[in-house]
Design a protein around this motif. Structure first.
Motif, mmCIF file in Angstrom:
data_model
loop_
_atom_site.group_PDB
_atom_site.id
_atom_site.type_symbol
_atom_site.label_atom_id
_atom_site.label_comp_id
_atom_site.label_asym_id
_atom_site.label_seq_id
_atom_site.Cartn_x
_atom_site.Cartn_y
_atom_site.Cartn_z
ATOM 1 N N SER A 133 36.303 40.205 23.612
ATOM 2 C CA SER A 133 36.585 41.194 22.566
ATOM 3 C C SER A 133 38.033 41.650 22.542
ATOM 4 O O SER A 133 38.500 42.207 21.551
ATOM 5 N N GLY A 134 38.742 41.442 23.625
ATOM 6 C CA GLY A 134 40.095 41.975 23.755
ATOM 7 C C GLY A 134 40.140 43.254 24.564
ATOM 8 O O GLY A 134 41.203 43.706 24.982
ATOM 9 N N MET A 135 38.969 43.864 24.801
ATOM 10 C CA MET A 135 38.921 45.031 25.689
ATOM 11 C C MET A 135 39.056 44.560 27.129
ATOM 12 O O MET A 135 38.504 43.523 27.508
ATOM 13 N N ALA A 136 39.774 45.334 27.937
ATOM 14 C CA ALA A 136 40.002 44.955 29.331
ATOM 15 C C ALA A 136 40.380 46.188 30.139
ATOM 16 O O ALA A 136 40.871 47.177 29.595
ATOM 17 N N ASP A 137 40.174 46.094 31.458
ATOM 18 C CA ASP A 137 40.545 47.195 32.358
ATOM 19 C C ASP A 137 42.017 47.551 32.246
ATOM 20 O O ASP A 137 42.401 48.714 32.393
ATOM 21 N N SER A 138 42.864 46.546 31.994
ATOM 22 C CA SER A 138 44.304 46.790 31.952
ATOM 23 C C SER A 138 44.698 47.702 30.798
ATOM 24 O O SER A 138 45.730 48.373 30.860
ATOM 25 N N LEU A 420 44.255 43.290 41.946
ATOM 26 C CA LEU A 420 43.098 42.933 41.119
ATOM 27 C C LEU A 420 43.499 42.418 39.749
ATOM 28 O O LEU A 420 42.645 42.273 38.866
ATOM 29 N N ARG A 421 44.776 42.179 39.544
ATOM 30 C CA ARG A 421 45.302 41.647 38.280
ATOM 31 C C ARG A 421 44.927 42.537 37.097
ATOM 32 O O ARG A 421 44.434 42.066 36.071
ATOM 33 N N GLY A 422 45.143 43.819 37.271
ATOM 34 C CA GLY A 422 44.888 44.765 36.195
ATOM 35 C C GLY A 422 43.533 45.423 36.251
ATOM 36 O O GLY A 422 43.236 46.307 35.451
ATOM 37 N N GLY A 423 42.672 45.014 37.171
ATOM 38 C CA GLY A 423 41.345 45.617 37.291
ATOM 39 C C GLY A 423 41.442 47.093 37.646
ATOM 40 O O GLY A 423 42.326 47.506 38.395
ATOM 41 N N ASP A 424 40.515 47.876 37.110
ATOM 42 C CA ASP A 424 40.535 49.316 37.342
ATOM 43 C C ASP A 424 39.755 49.658 38.601
ATOM 44 O O ASP A 424 38.749 49.010 38.927
ATOM 45 N N ILE A 425 40.205 50.684 39.314
ATOM 46 C CA ILE A 425 39.521 51.127 40.525
ATOM 47 C C ILE A 425 39.932 52.558 40.826
ATOM 48 O O ILE A 425 41.039 52.987 40.466
ATOM 49 N N MET A 426 39.043 53.318 41.453
ATOM 50 C CA MET A 426 39.341 54.684 41.875
ATOM 51 C C MET A 426 39.623 54.703 43.376
ATOM 52 O O MET A 426 39.204 53.808 44.110
ATOM 53 N N TRP A 427 40.281 55.768 43.812
ATOM 54 C CA TRP A 427 40.651 55.889 45.224
ATOM 55 C C TRP A 427 39.420 55.805 46.116
ATOM 56 O O TRP A 427 39.412 55.090 47.122
#
Length: 469
Positions: A133-138, A420-427
């Motif tokens: 879709s074009g949506m991504a974590d980045s 993570l190549r733009g992957g989202d993550i919390m502390w």
């Protein structure tokens, strides 16, 4: 224990040359393999389902839940992103009814789906399901942003989001795709997503103990999981997160066996099944809620894994032979137990030998960081105790290296996003992935700050004493 080891050793007897045809593994051999695996790794609990055609070869639970109850074939456990196959099925049912078209823009069915990017108007239903879709974590930090409570809220928070790429041009695994798809099912069907699944998937298939939930707060005790630290399982809550549509289904070994059988039993038309199992050109392997691949021996498979930070799951179909396997394990993504058990069970079906790890995962690493933590704490105590002596002979600029662990603590999330190549993550999620490393890093940050503060205070006191004199 001795019987388990003997049974697993029997599995390791030399095989005849040439690939053996797929065959039913004996339930006792499966039990022995899972028992030996759990003993070697410290895995607290798991559930396993193996099917062949319309038969259940074996469905069983092993060990204990996080709340201390026995895991049985009827114990609900989290299947995480395996849920995407169910969401895709729900959409394909609407396609078969003529209520949805895969290549029509999502906004035609879901007007509330708006983004701060005009290209979003071109996102199609298919692109949600094959993650192009074009949506991504980045571009949209789905994990670290405030979490919604409903599918409607999951779509509403996209209003300020932008796309990472042009729709249909790149693959990016992004949970929000499936949350939007699940909300589409709600709006088109006129029913809450959970009610739709119950009426159109769970009940027809016979999955009487399965359901879908919204957030980590909705996980029952049987579906909560563990971290493994120094070879010991520690029950911990799942970090805060929203998962309905993308990872919210709870199921049992018995129900997953029925689900696997349904894949070979006319759950959809042959054309719809083909659509679901045709990967996009952009990914080469991700289709509509399923991934296309091969086993180590080259057998074509259709599969999907699921990872939470405290539990994992996996499912696999072997279309040529009609075998299916599902596994749920109550340890998190850092340990990969569901995938490892899946690999062993598939090897048994293919006439091979399942691998048993020699020790719990990361045990040596955990021991190393535990020793480093103790050493760091001891050096900090020594550094504080000798602060006055140090202050008399050293410049305050020599304290800068002591602040490095604190800086790393602050920067660990940006660093992880790069890795993570733009992957989202919390502390807190980094803590779940690398618990002993993060304990050492936090200890180092506290220790370095304490030593620096003590030495600065000692210098100030020494200066004040000189002025008074």
């Amino acid at each position: 224990m001795f019987r388990n080891v003997v049974a697993v050793l029997c599995l390791a007897l030399p095989l005849a040359s040439g690939p053996a045809p797929p065959h039913d593994p004996a339930p006792s051999s499966v039990d022995a393999f899972v028992a030996a695996y759990r003993e070697a790794t410290g895995l607290p609990g798991a559930a396993v389902a193996i099917t062949h055609g319309r038969r259940v070869v074996h469905a069983a639970g092993y060990g204990e839940t996080a709340s201390g109850e026995p895991v049985t074939a009827d114990t609900p456990m989290a299947v995480a992103s395996v849920s995407k196959s169910f969401t895709s099925l729900a959409v394909m049912q609407l396609v078969e009814k003529g209520e949805v078209e895969l290549d029509r823009p999502v906004r035609g069915y879901l007007p509330e789906f708006t983004m701060a990017d005009p290209r979003a108007a071109r996102i199609t239903v298919r692109q949600l399901l094959n993650q192009t879709s074009g949506m991504a974590d980045s571009a949209f930090r789905e994990k670290s942003l405030p979490q919604p409570d409903t599918l409607e809220g999951a779509v509403a928070r996209l209003r300020t989001a932008r796309l990472a790429t042009e729709p249909g041009t790149a693959f990016s695994y992004h949970n929000t795709n499936y949350q939007v798809a699940a909300r589409l099912v709600e709006v088109v069907s006129g029913r809450p997503f959970g009610a739709y699944l119950d009426a159109n998937v769970f009940t027809p298939v016979g999955m009487r103990d399965s359901r879908t939930v919204d957030t980590d707060r909705d996980l029952p005790g049987s579906a909560r999981g563990h971290l493994v630290v120094l070879g010991r399982a520690v029950a911990v809550p799942e970090p805060a997160g929203f998962g309905n549509g993308s990872g919210g289904i709870l199921s049992t070994a018995g129900d997953m066996a029925r689900w696997l059988i349904a894949q070979n039993n006319g759950i959809l038309s042959p054309q719809s099944v083909k659509e679901m199992r045709t990967p996009s050109e952009q990914s080469g392997e991700y289709a509509l809620g399923w991934m296309i691949g091969r086993t180590g021996r080259g057998t074509p498979v259709v599969q999907h894994d699921g990872d939470l930070f405290t539990s994992t799951a996996a499912q696999l179909l072997m279309p040529e032979s009609g075998y299916g396997v599902a596994v749920m394990a109550n340890t998190g993504t850092a340990f990969g137990d569901a995938d490892a058990l899946m690999d062993g069970l598939v090897a048994m079906i293919e006439g091979g030998t399942p691998e048993i790890p020699s020790s719990p995962p990361f045990l040596v690493t955990d021991i190393l960081f535990a020793l480093l933590t103790l050493a760091t704490a001891g050096l900090a105590v020594r550094g504080v105790a000798r602060a006055r002596r140090w202050a008399a002979t050293h410049s305050r600029w020599r304290l800068l290296p002591y602040m490095v662990p604190l800086v790393l603590c602050v920067m660990v999330v940006p660093i992880m996003r790069v890795l993570l190549r733009g992957g989202d993550i919390m502390w807190v999620q980094v803590v779940y992935l690398y618990p002993t490393f993060m304990i050492w890093l936090v200890t180092g940050a506290v220790a370095g700050t304490a030593v620096a503060a003590a030495r600065l205070w000692a210098r100030r006191r020494a200066s004040m004493e000189i002025v008074v004199e």
